[in-house]
Design a protein around this motif. Structure first.
Motif, PDB file in Angstrom:
ATOM      1  N   HIS A   4       0.647  -1.037   0.071  1.00  0.00           N
ATOM      2  CA  HIS A   4       0.019   0.111   0.058  1.00  0.00           C
ATOM      3  C   HIS A   4       1.018   1.102  -0.122  1.00  0.00           C
ATOM      4  CE1 HIS A   4      -3.795  -2.409   1.007  1.00  0.00           C
ATOM      5  NE2 HIS A   4      -2.988  -2.874   1.600  1.00  0.00           N
ATOM      6  N   ASN A   6       2.023   4.695   1.388  1.00  0.00           N
ATOM      7  CA  ASN A   6       1.772   5.395   2.671  1.00  0.00           C
ATOM      8  C   ASN A   6       1.753   6.754   2.512  1.00  0.00           C
ATOM      9  OD1 ASN A   6       3.308   6.316   5.155  1.00  0.00           O
ATOM     10  ND2 ASN A   6       1.942   4.843   5.814  1.00  0.00           N
ATOM     11  N   HIS A   7       2.585   7.230   1.882  1.00  0.00           N
ATOM     12  CA  HIS A   7       2.731   8.661   1.591  1.00  0.00           C
ATOM     13  C   HIS A   7       3.538   8.865   0.399  1.00  0.00           C
ATOM     14  CE1 HIS A   7       6.563   7.945   4.024  1.00  0.00           C
ATOM     15  NE2 HIS A   7       6.965   8.987   3.219  1.00  0.00           N
ATOM     16  N   SER A  41      -3.381  14.470   5.369  1.00  0.00           N
ATOM     17  CA  SER A  41      -3.928  13.057   5.496  1.00  0.00           C
ATOM     18  C   SER A  41      -5.126  13.095   4.457  1.00  0.00           C
ATOM     19  CB  SER A  41      -4.321  12.843   6.946  1.00  0.00           C
ATOM     20  OG  SER A  41      -3.202  12.814   7.709  1.00  0.00           O
ATOM     21  N   GLY A  43      -8.281  10.004   2.817  1.00  0.00           N
ATOM     22  CA  GLY A  43      -9.167   9.310   3.644  1.00  0.00           C
ATOM     23  C   GLY A  43      -8.831   7.867   3.414  1.00  0.00           C
ATOM     24  N   ASN A  44      -7.568   7.353   2.816  1.00  0.00           N
ATOM     25  CA  ASN A  44      -7.282   5.985   2.687  1.00  0.00           C
ATOM     26  C   ASN A  44      -6.134   5.697   3.271  1.00  0.00           C
ATOM     27  OD1 ASN A  44      -5.872   7.650   0.749  1.00  0.00           O
ATOM     28  ND2 ASN A  44      -6.027   6.134  -0.769  1.00  0.00           N
ATOM     29  N   ASP A  45      -5.687   6.457   4.315  1.00  0.00           N
ATOM     30  CA  ASP A  45      -4.418   6.302   5.170  1.00  0.00           C
ATOM     31  C   ASP A  45      -3.273   6.462   4.226  1.00  0.00           C
ATOM     32  OD1 ASP A  45      -5.945   5.607   7.589  1.00  0.00           O
ATOM     33  OD2 ASP A  45      -6.168   3.536   6.905  1.00  0.00           O
ATOM     34  N   VAL A  46      -3.409   7.502   3.394  1.00  0.00           N
ATOM     35  CA  VAL A  46      -2.209   7.761   2.550  1.00  0.00           C
ATOM     36  C   VAL A  46      -2.066   9.459   3.077  1.00  0.00           C
ATOM     37  CG1 VAL A  46      -1.266   8.263   0.500  1.00  0.00           C
ATOM     38  CG2 VAL A  46      -2.280   6.120   0.890  1.00  0.00           C
ATOM     39  N   SER A  47      -0.698  10.071   3.111  1.00  0.00           N
ATOM     40  CA  SER A  47      -0.716  11.140   3.199  1.00  0.00           C
ATOM     41  C   SER A  47       0.308  11.955   2.145  1.00  0.00           C
ATOM     42  CB  SER A  47      -0.103  11.516   4.751  1.00  0.00           C
ATOM     43  OG  SER A  47       1.352  10.809   4.753  1.00  0.00           O
ATOM     44  N   ASP A  49       2.847  14.484   2.154  1.00  0.00           N
ATOM     45  CA  ASP A  49       4.001  15.296   3.009  1.00  0.00           C
ATOM     46  C   ASP A  49       4.459  16.388   2.313  1.00  0.00           C
ATOM     47  OD1 ASP A  49       3.041  13.106   4.484  1.00  0.00           O
ATOM     48  OD2 ASP A  49       5.190  12.145   4.745  1.00  0.00           O
TER      49      ASP A  49
END
Length: 126
Positions: A4, A6-7, A41, A43-47, A49
């Protein structure tokens, strides 16, 4: 193990302005500071940065999958702020949205020239 995202790092001429722009238009929570980043952030736990990167910023493309209701809200904010938007990634169809794959989509630019996109159906209709 499934992989997945993540960022990802978004380079900006003004970190705070860019994070505030994203948060405002996408209707997200304020972006806290984490080290040198403003963390936007999703909604799908990805950010995203956002980092201060100086004046020379290579343009990137960031696409966001949104619901029909979120699309209307974001499109409304884009229009309220008088931002230019296009139906295509090459900005040849100004002031229009697309209906690719049975959904809706549009493109606009952030303060750094990044090409932002919202779509309601993933490419290929998946």
């Amino acid at each position: 193990m499934s992989v997945h995202l993540n960022h990802t790092i978004v380079p900006a001429r003004d970190r705070d302005e860019t994070a505030a722009f994203l948060v405002d238009l996408l209707g997200l929570e304020p972006a806290p500071v984490y080290g040198p980043f403003r963390v936007v952030s999703l909604g799908n736990d990805v950010s995203l940065d956002v980092v201060q990167a100086g004046e020379s910023i290579p343009a990137q493309h960031y696409a966001f999958l949104v619901s029909e209701e979120e699309f209307d809200q974001i499109w409304g904010r884009i229009k309220e702020r008088g931002l230019a938007y296009w139906a295509d990634p090459f900005h040849r169809e100004p002031g229009r949205i697309n209906t690719n794959d049975g959904g809706r989509g549009l493109y606009w630019s952030d303060p750094n020239g990044h090409n932002l996109e919202i779509i309601t159906v993933p490419y290929g209709g998946f």
